[in-house]
Design a protein around this motif. Structure first.
Motif, PDB file in Angstrom:
ATOM      1  N   TYR A 117      -8.190   7.165 -16.504  1.00  0.00           N
ATOM      2  CA  TYR A 117      -6.740   7.146 -16.321  1.00  0.00           C
ATOM      3  C   TYR A 117      -6.153   5.864 -16.877  1.00  0.00           C
ATOM      4  O   TYR A 117      -6.865   4.883 -17.141  1.00  0.00           O
ATOM      5  CB  TYR A 117      -6.340   7.342 -14.859  1.00  0.00           C
ATOM      6  CG  TYR A 117      -6.741   6.260 -13.875  1.00  0.00           C
ATOM      7  CD1 TYR A 117      -5.968   5.111 -13.698  1.00  0.00           C
ATOM      8  CD2 TYR A 117      -7.867   6.416 -13.061  1.00  0.00           C
ATOM      9  CE1 TYR A 117      -6.317   4.138 -12.766  1.00  0.00           C
ATOM     10  CE2 TYR A 117      -8.217   5.461 -12.125  1.00  0.00           C
ATOM     11  CZ  TYR A 117      -7.441   4.317 -11.975  1.00  0.00           C
ATOM     12  OH  TYR A 117      -7.778   3.358 -11.050  1.00  0.00           O
ATOM     13  N   ALA A 142      -4.105  11.602 -16.444  1.00  0.00           N
ATOM     14  CA  ALA A 142      -3.868  10.946 -15.156  1.00  0.00           C
ATOM     15  C   ALA A 142      -3.358   9.541 -15.408  1.00  0.00           C
ATOM     16  O   ALA A 142      -3.795   8.866 -16.357  1.00  0.00           O
ATOM     17  CB  ALA A 142      -5.141  10.893 -14.322  1.00  0.00           C
ATOM     18  N   ASP A 179      -2.468  14.325 -13.091  1.00  0.00           N
ATOM     19  CA  ASP A 179      -2.630  13.617 -11.821  1.00  0.00           C
ATOM     20  C   ASP A 179      -1.916  12.272 -11.801  1.00  0.00           C
ATOM     21  O   ASP A 179      -1.844  11.552 -12.810  1.00  0.00           O
ATOM     22  CB  ASP A 179      -4.114  13.398 -11.517  1.00  0.00           C
ATOM     23  CG  ASP A 179      -4.769  14.660 -10.996  1.00  0.00           C
ATOM     24  OD1 ASP A 179      -4.221  15.253 -10.051  1.00  0.00           O
ATOM     25  OD2 ASP A 179      -5.821  15.056 -11.527  1.00  0.00           O
ATOM     26  N   ALA A 181      -1.885   8.709  -9.462  1.00  0.00           N
ATOM     27  CA  ALA A 181      -2.434   7.850  -8.419  1.00  0.00           C
ATOM     28  C   ALA A 181      -1.434   6.733  -8.150  1.00  0.00           C
ATOM     29  O   ALA A 181      -0.755   6.265  -9.072  1.00  0.00           O
ATOM     30  CB  ALA A 181      -3.778   7.265  -8.854  1.00  0.00           C
ATOM     31  N   GLN A 204       2.258  14.884  -4.363  1.00  0.00           N
ATOM     32  CA  GLN A 204       0.847  15.242  -4.371  1.00  0.00           C
ATOM     33  C   GLN A 204      -0.016  14.262  -5.180  1.00  0.00           C
ATOM     34  O   GLN A 204      -0.633  14.634  -6.187  1.00  0.00           O
ATOM     35  CB  GLN A 204       0.662  16.659  -4.905  1.00  0.00           C
ATOM     36  CG  GLN A 204       1.362  17.718  -4.061  1.00  0.00           C
ATOM     37  CD  GLN A 204       1.069  19.125  -4.540  1.00  0.00           C
ATOM     38  OE1 GLN A 204      -0.071  19.514  -4.688  1.00  0.00           O
ATOM     39  NE2 GLN A 204       2.129  19.891  -4.800  1.00  0.00           N
ATOM     40  N   MET A 206      -3.091  12.104  -6.475  1.00  0.00           N
ATOM     41  CA  MET A 206      -4.542  12.256  -6.480  1.00  0.00           C
ATOM     42  C   MET A 206      -5.141  11.384  -5.377  1.00  0.00           C
ATOM     43  O   MET A 206      -6.079  11.793  -4.698  1.00  0.00           O
ATOM     44  CB  MET A 206      -5.108  11.847  -7.848  1.00  0.00           C
ATOM     45  CG  MET A 206      -6.619  11.927  -7.946  1.00  0.00           C
ATOM     46  SD  MET A 206      -7.225  11.814  -9.658  1.00  0.00           S
ATOM     47  CE  MET A 206      -6.476  10.291 -10.212  1.00  0.00           C
TER      48      MET A 206
END
Length: 382
Positions: A117, A142, A179, A181, A204, A206
């Protein structure tokens, strides 16, 4: 084969490299550093060298045990990071001796590519959508962002809502198939962390990273874990499997040991195995240089419960000097569709540009962690 000596190199933007030499001309590279305390770790590395010079470099586990337990006082960021650098270098030598990448010596690969990521800041009030969109255009699946800048122990509704707005912008740019984070960076009090993770459920994530400070984890961490359905990740400021057990007991979903801080390749493997017992995943912390990242990725290819790999290319901390600046062969870090291909080169799988490293060491660096203040002048967590 015997270890004949070591050299250390202080290189911009904030890294320390270690070279371990042998009498057969095979050398290994490591990256032992604590960001903002590179000179301190450098001193520890040279002290530890007394325990390995003259010894067989292939006795990796024996060296790991000696370097950790050979002193009455052990552990902590400085000593564990010094140990990590030696561990990287010894595994690098072993791979070169046997002519295989390190992950082959760890039991062989369990996957063909490793997901990575990218970073987009996040602690500033604007530009998140464009920054995330740029990473999507670059092929990443991500991204990670900071939750906010300096926060009071109980932040105002406006500050909390601003964090949510930025997270919504990131999610909009990512869409539902990628995704996100979110890194709390230990900036948030336990009470505020519980509020924020609940608010952030709608995007939502990760995972949310380091929602509370490592010294306050215990019951505070468990309370954050139970406050929402968002997976919690911790570990960049934990340095051994013994420190990871309590956070796994608290219910974290992801462990994030740093390959340059938590005892190197050998200890990352053990931490990952411990996490597997709890059903938790490994997502190594790695916002550092190319040697640390190469070591981390070797672990990723051999670890069944690996989730995703952090990497620092293009990171805001490193403007002006990139990880690739110190490599002659950077194939390991050519990411395609957000993945790194399995390395086939011996050792750590990279070729260090020693001339560039030596030139950089002549200049060195003096990087320090920023010191932040709240509106009332009190110290804030960075």
């Amino acid at each position: 084969m015997k270890i004949t000596g070591i050299e250390t190199f202080l290189v911009a933007p904030r890294w320390l490299f270690l070279k371990v030499n042998t009498d057969e001309g095979i050398s290994g590279w490591g990256e032992p550093v604590v960001e903002g305390r590179a000179e301190t770790v450098r001193a520890a590395v040279h002290e530890m060298a007394e325990l390995v010079v003259g010894q067989d470099p292939l006795r990796i586990e024996d060296h790991w045990q000696t370097l950790r337990r050979g002193g009455f006082y052990r552990g902590g960021p400085v000593l564990s990071s010094a140990l990590a650098g030696f561990d990287h270098a010894l595994w690098d030598i072993a791979g070169k001796v046997h002519g295989v990448p390190v992950h082959e010596l760890l039991g062989g690969p369990v996957r063909d590519r490793v997901r990575v990521y990218s970073w987009v800041g996040g602690d500033r009030p604007s530009g998140i959508f464009d920054a995330v969109s740029a990473q999507v255009e670059a092929g990443f699946t991500a991204v990670k962002m900071n939750v906010a800048g300096p926060l009071a122990p109980i932040a105002s509704p406006a500050e909390a809502n601003a964090a949510l707005v930025r997270a919504r912008e990131a999610r909009e740019a990512l869409g539902p198939e990628r995704d996100l984070a979110i890194d709390f960076h230990g900036r948030v009090s336990p009470a505020m962390a519980r509020r924020l993770v609940k608010m952030l459920e709608e995007v939502q994530p990760m995972f949310v990273e380091e929602p509370v400070l490592p010294e306050t984890q215990g019951g505070a961490l468990a309370s954050v874990v139970s406050a929402s359905t968002v997976p919690v990740a911790v570990g960049e400021r934990l340095y051994s499997r013994w420190e990871f057990k309590p956070v796994l007991d608290a219910g974290v979903a992801v462990v994030q040991p740093d390959p340059s801080h938590a005892g190197g390749i050998s200890e990352l493997r053990r931490i990952a195995a411990l996490a597997e017992v709890y059903g938790a995943s490994l997502a190594p912390h790695c916002p550092l240089g190319p040697i640390s990242l190469a070591a981390s990725m070797q672990v990723a290819f051999a670890t069944p419960n690996f989730l995703i790999q952090e990497q620092s290319l293009g990171m805001h901390y490193h403007q002006g000097t990139e990880a690739l600046s110190y490599l002659t062969d950077s194939a390991l870090f050519r990411f395609t569709d957000g993945y790194a291909a399995r390395p086939t080169g011996p050792g750590l799988g990279i070729e260090v540009d020693e001339e560039a490293v030596r030139r950089a060491d002549e200049v060195g660096h003096h990087w320090r962690s920023p010191v932040w203040r709240l509106d009332d002048g009190g110290l804030a967590e960075w």
